[in-house]
Structure formats: structure tokens, C-alpha cells
Design an enzyme around this catalytic site. Structure first.
Site, mmCIF file in Angstrom:
data_model
loop_
_atom_site.group_PDB
_atom_site.id
_atom_site.type_symbol
_atom_site.label_atom_id
_atom_site.label_comp_id
_atom_site.label_asym_id
_atom_site.label_seq_id
_atom_site.Cartn_x
_atom_site.Cartn_y
_atom_site.Cartn_z
ATOM 1 N N GLU A 174 4.230 0.387 12.695
ATOM 2 C CA GLU A 174 3.085 -0.294 12.098
ATOM 3 C C GLU A 174 3.110 -1.801 12.362
ATOM 4 O O GLU A 174 2.087 -2.475 12.238
ATOM 5 C CB GLU A 174 3.018 -0.033 10.598
ATOM 6 C CG GLU A 174 4.130 -0.638 9.778
ATOM 7 C CD GLU A 174 4.059 -0.185 8.327
ATOM 8 O OE1 GLU A 174 4.133 -1.055 7.444
ATOM 9 O OE2 GLU A 174 3.931 1.027 8.084
ATOM 10 N N ARG A 233 -5.035 -3.251 11.526
ATOM 11 C CA ARG A 233 -3.994 -3.953 12.282
ATOM 12 C C ARG A 233 -4.508 -4.426 13.639
ATOM 13 O O ARG A 233 -4.005 -5.401 14.189
ATOM 14 C CB ARG A 233 -2.752 -3.076 12.406
ATOM 15 C CG ARG A 233 -2.203 -2.683 11.032
ATOM 16 C CD ARG A 233 -0.731 -2.433 11.016
ATOM 17 N NE ARG A 233 -0.332 -1.797 9.763
ATOM 18 C CZ ARG A 233 -0.112 -2.448 8.626
ATOM 19 N NH1 ARG A 233 -0.256 -3.761 8.578
ATOM 20 N NH2 ARG A 233 0.248 -1.793 7.528
ATOM 21 N N LYS A 261 0.834 -1.200 0.000
ATOM 22 C CA LYS A 261 0.000 0.000 0.000
ATOM 23 C C LYS A 261 0.867 1.247 0.000
ATOM 24 O O LYS A 261 0.600 2.217 -0.724
ATOM 25 C CB LYS A 261 -0.929 -0.030 1.206
ATOM 26 C CG LYS A 261 -1.843 1.188 1.324
ATOM 27 C CD LYS A 261 -1.303 2.281 2.222
ATOM 28 C CE LYS A 261 -1.260 1.811 3.677
ATOM 29 N NZ LYS A 261 -0.823 2.904 4.590
ATOM 30 N N SER A 262 1.908 1.252 0.820
ATOM 31 C CA SER A 262 2.761 2.434 0.936
ATOM 32 C C SER A 262 3.425 2.769 -0.392
ATOM 33 O O SER A 262 3.487 3.941 -0.795
ATOM 34 C CB SER A 262 3.824 2.210 2.010
ATOM 35 O OG SER A 262 3.234 2.061 3.287
ATOM 36 N N GLN A 288 4.406 10.809 7.706
ATOM 37 C CA GLN A 288 3.671 11.137 6.478
ATOM 38 C C GLN A 288 3.645 12.629 6.207
ATOM 39 O O GLN A 288 3.481 13.039 5.048
ATOM 40 C CB GLN A 288 2.247 10.591 6.566
ATOM 41 C CG GLN A 288 2.164 9.079 6.461
ATOM 42 C CD GLN A 288 0.755 8.555 6.631
ATOM 43 O OE1 GLN A 288 -0.138 9.261 7.093
ATOM 44 N NE2 GLN A 288 0.542 7.297 6.272
ATOM 45 N N SER A 309 3.758 11.833 12.892
ATOM 46 C CA SER A 309 3.683 11.015 11.675
ATOM 47 C C SER A 309 4.740 11.428 10.674
ATOM 48 O O SER A 309 4.868 12.612 10.343
ATOM 49 C CB SER A 309 2.298 11.137 11.024
ATOM 50 O OG SER A 309 2.253 10.394 9.819
#
Length: 454
Positions: free
Chosen positions: A336, A408, A45-46, A194, A192
């Protein structure tokens, strides 16, 4: 509020909208014997979402080979189409769909559904700032609780006009003018990585590029930033880093490319952990020899719990040892992986302390509080620390395992259920966020010697 069996009854990440789990319970299969399974997993996904963004900003068409098809990637594709990018599914090898991406003029005047996808809500606002017209970002109820302050304030510092009614959270509207000045800014990306990746992915398209510096507490998930830098390098964009927490990107083109997406190694975590719980072995095929994915750390982490790990060509095999050992881990680079490893630690023969994961309080849910509540609700003893969890194994019993709409958390409940009869996972369907086939693959793994293919 659900309070009947939880050690921390005040924790309810659903707010006033706690779901009725009565019709959404999945009976987690209990292992009847040792495993002997080979399986392949779909794309990362990343990587898929990073390459989708770069393809939309590129100067020529791109093709992504064997990308992930999941809720998060579907949301990214839909969002890019709304911004004017052509994204077409085409037949690839073995009938696995590829994606052909054709860049177009970026246009706003649309609303982006982020779902619960951090990559959508943090990677696309800089793209929207380069579009012409207003773009509104919103998502699931849980998305409105996820940290977005750094995205909003950093884009404003770079010249973007954003209307958020003072929330510094979703929903907000980016009023794009077709260009963004860029330049030098300092941000706090403590919650994060991100925030860093989102800016770096679009930086080459800013008029003055980007000189970015992180200032604050520790920077989590550095491997994800390294992944972003590697994907940019594959498109001809150089990210210079004079020091840890500093990045510079010069303005310039982003190349179109054909990119093969690696299997998602983080999604391998519950399956590889299953070998330690049930005994036997699990093999993941297509394991890359080199990668920037944090899931690759499983090859070093699982032996700490007592597993044996071996590589054979393009496959990685985890084989159970005599039991599951407790561990002391700093997982600051691989948060994660924490939920699945905490589930493993709850089944170990000695206590564990897992730290460096305070930032996962800000993921799809407060994962530290959620893990403590669910394991303790089944009879365990987990204590929340400022930056992690202390797990002291206790005999566990069956019961409902809440997922909190967090993929998760759902897979962690499945791991517990391998060893503990009558565990029922609420909303196993939330695994569609990154692995829609999770439940069927899990059952195939337990059914006996087999090779699960998608």
C-alpha cells in the site's frame, strides 16, 4: 477510451465509463521552498474497520476512541447498523467523536454497499453468514472487478449458502442461517491478505472455529494479518500459527473493549515523502512507539531515498538530504506504500526497481499499470514488470494525472506536483476514502511553518 498521451493507451480501468475530468481537476500545489511542518493525522482505517467488526461480534459493548471518519469507515458503520449492530457517535477527548458499539442480534434481509472498500467486501460476508436472513453485497463499478473468488469459495467450504450466479465476484448474496459450521479449509490468498483477515475476524463465532491454511503464490501484506491477530488478542481471542501460512482459532467469545485507534501511518506517506521532494522537514505527531501498521516501515524506507529520520517522544520527523536517490526495493510486505514511493522514485537522481507488489494490480485499480501510464504521460519512463515497476527518471512536465478513483493514485499525483508545475489531479476527492482532509492538509503543509490539526 483516453489514449492521447499515454504510453499504454490500452490501459483504461474505467472500462467504457471513463469520467469527464474537465470539472474535476485539482491544481496540485508546487512547493515554493523547503517545508517546516508539524501535523497530526486521523485514525487508521485498517484498525478502525477491524475493531468495528470485532465490536459487532463481541459479547458486550465496545468504545472506539478517536476512530477514523472516512468513506471506508462510514460504509462499515452503515453496513453493521443494517445487520443489527448499534453504532452511536459520542463526544470524546478534545471534541473528537468516539464510537460506542452495542452488539445486537445479527439479521440479514438487507443490502450492503461496499463502495470500493476491500475491508467491507471481504470482512463482512463471514459476519453475514452468522446473521439470519439474506444479505446482498454490491458496491461501486470498480468493486465488481476486485477479486472475491476466495471469499465466496471459502465461505461455501465452511458451510455458507451464497448465490453469485457463477460470477465469484460482486454482487452476491449470503443466505445466513444464524450460524456457520466452520472447520478446516485451504485457500489461495495470493491476491489479498484481506481474505485471511476476513475469516480470522469472525472465526471465534464459528461452531467449530477455524483451521485455515494458505496455499498458492506468496502471501502479500503479512503485516496486515499480524494486525488482525493483534486486534483479536486484544479481545481475548488467540490465533495459533504452527507454520507460516497456517492459522487456528478455537470457538469462543469475543470481548467488548475500549480501544484507542492509532493515527493512520500509511496516510503519513505522502506528507513524509514531501520533505524529500520540497526540502526541509515534516513531522507527524502521535507516532506510536510500537505498532502493527505497515506505515511504520516508512522510518526505514525513506532513508534509502536519502532522508534522515528522527524520533522525538511521540513524533517522527523526516528531513530531506541532498537529493532523492534511486532504490531497489522488495515491498511485498508493504504494497500500500508503493504508489507514493514510486512517485518519489520518478523524481530521483537514478533508476529504481520496486518489486514484490504484483498484488496491487487488484486494489482499487491496477496500480502498476496506472502508475506507469500517469508517470509516462508526464514524460517519465516507467516499465511494468511481472511483479513490480522499473522507474528511470526523466524530466517531467505538467498535465492531467488520472486518479482512477484510487486515493493512493491521487496522493501520488500530489507528490509529483510538488516538483512539477501545472500537474492537475483528476478527482482529488477520492482521498475521502481514507483521509477526507487530504487537500486542505496538503495546502497547509506547503503554506509555511505551521501545525496542521484536525
Amino acid at each position: 477510451m483516453l489514449t492521447s498521451r499515454y504510453s499504454k493507451p490500452e490501459f483504461n480501468p474505467y472500462g467504457d465509463n471513463a469520467p469527464d475530468t474537465g470539472d474535476e481537476l485539482w491544481a496540485a500545489p508546487t512547493a515554493a521552498g523547503p517545508l517546516a511542518t508539524r501535523m497530526s493525522l486521523p485514525g487508521s482505517k485498517s484498525l478502525t474497520n477491524r475493531e468495528l467488526v470485532l465490536s459487532a461480534l463481541a459479547d458486550a459493548p465496545s468504545r472506539l476512541v478517536a476512530p477514523l471518519q472516512s468513506r471506508d469507515t462510514d460504509l462499515m458503520v452503515a453496513a453493521l447498523r443494517q445487520l443489527g449492530t448499534g453504532v452511536e457517535s459520542v463526544t470524546g477527548a478534545d471534541d473528537v467523536p468516539d464510537l460506542r458499539i452495542t452488539p445486537g442480534e445479527l439479521l440479514g434481509s438487507t443490502t450492503i454497499d461496499c463502495g470500493l472498500a476491500g475491508t467491507v467486501m471481504r470482512f463482512l460476508p463471514p459476519v453475514a453468514a452468522l446473521a439470519l436472513g439474506p444479505t446482498t453485497f454490491d458496491g461501486d463499478a470498480g468493486a465488481r472487478r476486485r477479486p472475491m473468488r476466495t471469499t465466496v469459495t471459502s465461505l461455501r467450504a465452511l458451510g455458507a449458502d451464497i448465490n453469485d450466479d457463477g460470477r465469484l465476484a460482486l454482487p452476491f448474496t449470503v443466505h445466513g442461517t444464524g450460524r456457520l459450521a466452520g472447520g478446516a479449509i485451504t485457500i489461495d490468498a495470493s491476491t489479498s491478505s484481506q481474505f485471511v483477515s476476513g475469516l480470522l475476524l469472525s472465526a471465534a463465532r464459528f461452531d467449530n472455529g477455524l483451521q485455515l491454511r494458505h496455499e498458492g503464490a506468496r502471501l502479500p501484506s503479512l503485516p496486515h494479518i499480524e494486525m488482525t491477530i493483534a486486534t483479536l488478542a486484544g479481545r481475548g481471542v488467540t490465533v495459533e500459527s504452527a507454520a507460516v501460512g497456517e492459522w487456528t482459532v478455537a470457538p469462543g467469545p469475543i470481548r467488548g473493549a475500549e480501544v484507542a485507534i492509532e493515527p493512520d501511518l500509511s496516510n503519513a506517506a505522502p506528507f513524509l515523502a514531501a520533505a524529500l521532494v520540497a526540502g526541509g522537514s515534516v513531522t507527524i505527531t502521535g507516532w506510536p512507539a510500537t505498532t502493527t501498521q505497515v506505515g511504520a516501515d516508512l522510518a526505514e524506507l525513506l532513508p534509502l531515498f536519502g532522508a534522515t529520520v528522527s524520533h522525538d517522544g511521540g513524533s517522527l520527523t523526516v528531513t530531506a538530504g541532498d537529493g532523492i536517490r534511486g532504490v531497489d526495493l522488495d515491498l511485498s510486505t508493504g504494497g500500500e506504500l508503493a504508489p507514493n514511493l514510486v512517485a518519489l522514485a520518478a523524481l530521483a537522481d537514478s533508476p529504481s526497481t520496486i518489486t514484490g507488489i504484483g498484488h496491487i494490480r487488484h486494489h482499487e485499480t491496477d496500480r502498476l499499470a496506472a502508475l506507469a501510464a500517469e508517470i509516462n504521460g508526464l514524460g517519465g519512463q516507467v516499465t511494468e514488470l511481472e511483479d513490480g515497476l522499473r522507474i528511470e527518471p526523466r524530466p517531467l512536465h505538467g498535465g492531467v494525472w488520472r486518479s482512477y478513483d484510487d486515493h493512493r493514485m491521487a496522493t501520488s499525483g500530489a507528490i509529483i506536483g510538488l516538483a512539477v508545475p501545472r500537474v492537475e489531479v483528476e478527482n482529488i476527492g477520492t482521498t475521502a476514502k481514507t483521509l477526507p482532509q487530504f487537500a486542505s492538509l496538503w495546502r497547509s503543509m506547503i503554506a509555511g511553518p505551521a501545525e496542521a490539526r484536525l
